[in-house]
Write a protein that holds these residues in place. Structure first.
Motif, PDB file in Angstrom:
ATOM      1  N   ARG A  96     -13.965   1.966   0.311  1.00 21.16           N
ATOM      2  CA  ARG A  96     -12.874   2.591   1.093  1.00 21.16           C
ATOM      3  C   ARG A  96     -11.638   1.481   1.142  1.00 21.16           C
ATOM      4  NH1 ARG A  96     -12.337   7.307   2.450  1.00 21.16           N
ATOM      5  NH2 ARG A  96     -10.969   6.658   4.347  1.00 21.16           N
ATOM      6  N   ALA A  99      -8.457   3.362   0.312  1.00 15.61           N
ATOM      7  CA  ALA A  99      -8.076   4.207   1.073  1.00 15.61           C
ATOM      8  C   ALA A  99      -7.535   3.469   2.423  1.00 15.61           C
ATOM      9  CB  ALA A  99      -9.402   5.049   1.897  1.00 15.61           C
ATOM     10  N   MET A 102      -3.959   2.570   1.260  1.00 11.82           N
ATOM     11  CA  MET A 102      -2.973   3.885   1.269  1.00 11.82           C
ATOM     12  C   MET A 102      -2.597   4.094   2.860  1.00 11.82           C
ATOM     13  SD  MET A 102      -1.953   4.565  -1.536  1.00 11.82           S
ATOM     14  CE  MET A 102      -1.272   6.322  -1.140  1.00 11.82           C
ATOM     15  N   THR A 103      -3.625   3.879   3.673  1.00 10.40           N
ATOM     16  CA  THR A 103      -3.370   3.919   4.986  1.00 10.40           C
ATOM     17  C   THR A 103      -2.275   3.177   5.474  1.00 10.40           C
ATOM     18  OG1 THR A 103      -5.596   4.843   5.722  1.00 10.40           O
ATOM     19  CG2 THR A 103      -4.436   3.980   7.414  1.00 10.40           C
ATOM     20  N   GLU A 106       1.091   4.245   4.171  1.00 10.87           N
ATOM     21  CA  GLU A 106       1.675   5.626   4.811  1.00 10.87           C
ATOM     22  C   GLU A 106       2.112   4.934   6.336  1.00 10.87           C
ATOM     23  OE1 GLU A 106      -1.618   8.363   5.105  1.00 10.87           O
ATOM     24  OE2 GLU A 106      -1.639   8.523   2.746  1.00 10.87           O
ATOM     25  N   TYR A 132      -7.384  10.570  -4.517  1.00  5.68           N
ATOM     26  CA  TYR A 132      -6.076  10.891  -3.805  1.00  5.68           C
ATOM     27  C   TYR A 132      -6.165  12.354  -3.109  1.00  5.68           C
ATOM     28  CZ  TYR A 132      -3.433   6.849  -5.377  1.00  5.68           C
ATOM     29  OH  TYR A 132      -3.265   5.683  -5.579  1.00  5.68           O
ATOM     30  N   ARG A 134      -8.974  13.445  -1.804  1.00  4.74           N
ATOM     31  CA  ARG A 134      -9.560  13.293  -0.877  1.00  4.74           C
ATOM     32  C   ARG A 134      -8.809  12.633   0.434  1.00  4.74           C
ATOM     33  NH1 ARG A 134     -13.407  11.294  -4.617  1.00  4.74           N
ATOM     34  NH2 ARG A 134     -13.136   9.180  -4.029  1.00  4.74           N
ATOM     35  N   LEU A 135      -7.749  11.784   0.060  1.00  2.11           N
ATOM     36  CA  LEU A 135      -6.977  11.422   1.143  1.00  2.11           C
ATOM     37  C   LEU A 135      -6.112  12.216   1.498  1.00  2.11           C
ATOM     38  CD1 LEU A 135      -6.344   7.923  -0.468  1.00  2.11           C
ATOM     39  CD2 LEU A 135      -7.976   8.500   1.415  1.00  2.11           C
ATOM     40  N   TYR A 137      -3.741  14.379  -0.567  1.00  2.93           N
ATOM     41  CA  TYR A 137      -2.622  14.344  -1.725  1.00  2.93           C
ATOM     42  C   TYR A 137      -2.870  15.470  -2.388  1.00  2.93           C
ATOM     43  CZ  TYR A 137      -0.987   9.858   0.005  1.00  2.93           C
ATOM     44  OH  TYR A 137      -0.284   8.801   0.704  1.00  2.93           O
TER      45      TYR A 137
END
Length: 157
Positions: A96, A99, A102-103, A106, A132, A134-135, A137
């Motif tokens: 992860r 992820a 990306m968090t 963001e 993406y 799953r995140l 998007y």
């Protein structure tokens, strides 16, 4: 907990997310090469130089035990946010780390008032598209167009 001010902070699973430093250059380029992000028409060294001239604090490095294991090149143009060069070391996939980066991307963009984050993925890269999704998007119904203004030529070795 992420705390990039003052040198970065730990973020779960022993990952420390911090701003890129020039001393990271070779390790970052090696990561990008190993993950297939370097293409002949983009010189990664020039891309790094360009990013350091514009919002260098948004060039993120994920470090674990002193090793660069992930990157994300984030930007905000006042209208949309963008992420490029999201890379995770192949040996660390499934942890992860992407992820987490990306968090953080963001969070940093939201702090700046960015209403929407865009990114581009090669249409043939189904695994990354699914990552993406799953995140949260979605594929935008838009066509991405591009025009090279400054040719890079072959990437430096």
């Amino acid at each position: 907990m992420t705390e990039l001010a003052g040198g970065g902070g730990a973020v779960g699973d022993g990952l420390r997310i911090r701003a890129f430093e020039v001393a990271d250059t070779e390790r970052v380029v090696a990561l990008w090469r190993s993950t297939g992000l370097v293409v002949p028409w983009n010189d990664p060294y020039r891309d790094i130089e360009r990013k350091l001239a514009v919002q260098p604090e948004l060039f993120l490095v994920g470090e674990s035990a002193g090793t660069v294991v992930a990157t994300a090149m984030v930007g905000y143009d006042g209208h949309r946010g963008w992420v490029n060069y999201l890379a995770v070391d192949a040996d660390r996939r499934g942890e992860r780390l992407g992820a987490l980066l990306m968090t953080e991307a963001e969070r940093l963009l939201t702090e700046r008032g960015c209403p929407k984050l865009n990114l581009q993925v090669r249409s043939t890269n189904e695994g990354v598209i699914e990552f993406y999704r799953r995140l949260g998007y979605q594929v935008d119904e838009a066509v991405s167009l591009g025009k090279r203004l400054i040719p890079d030529g072959p990437a430096r070795s």
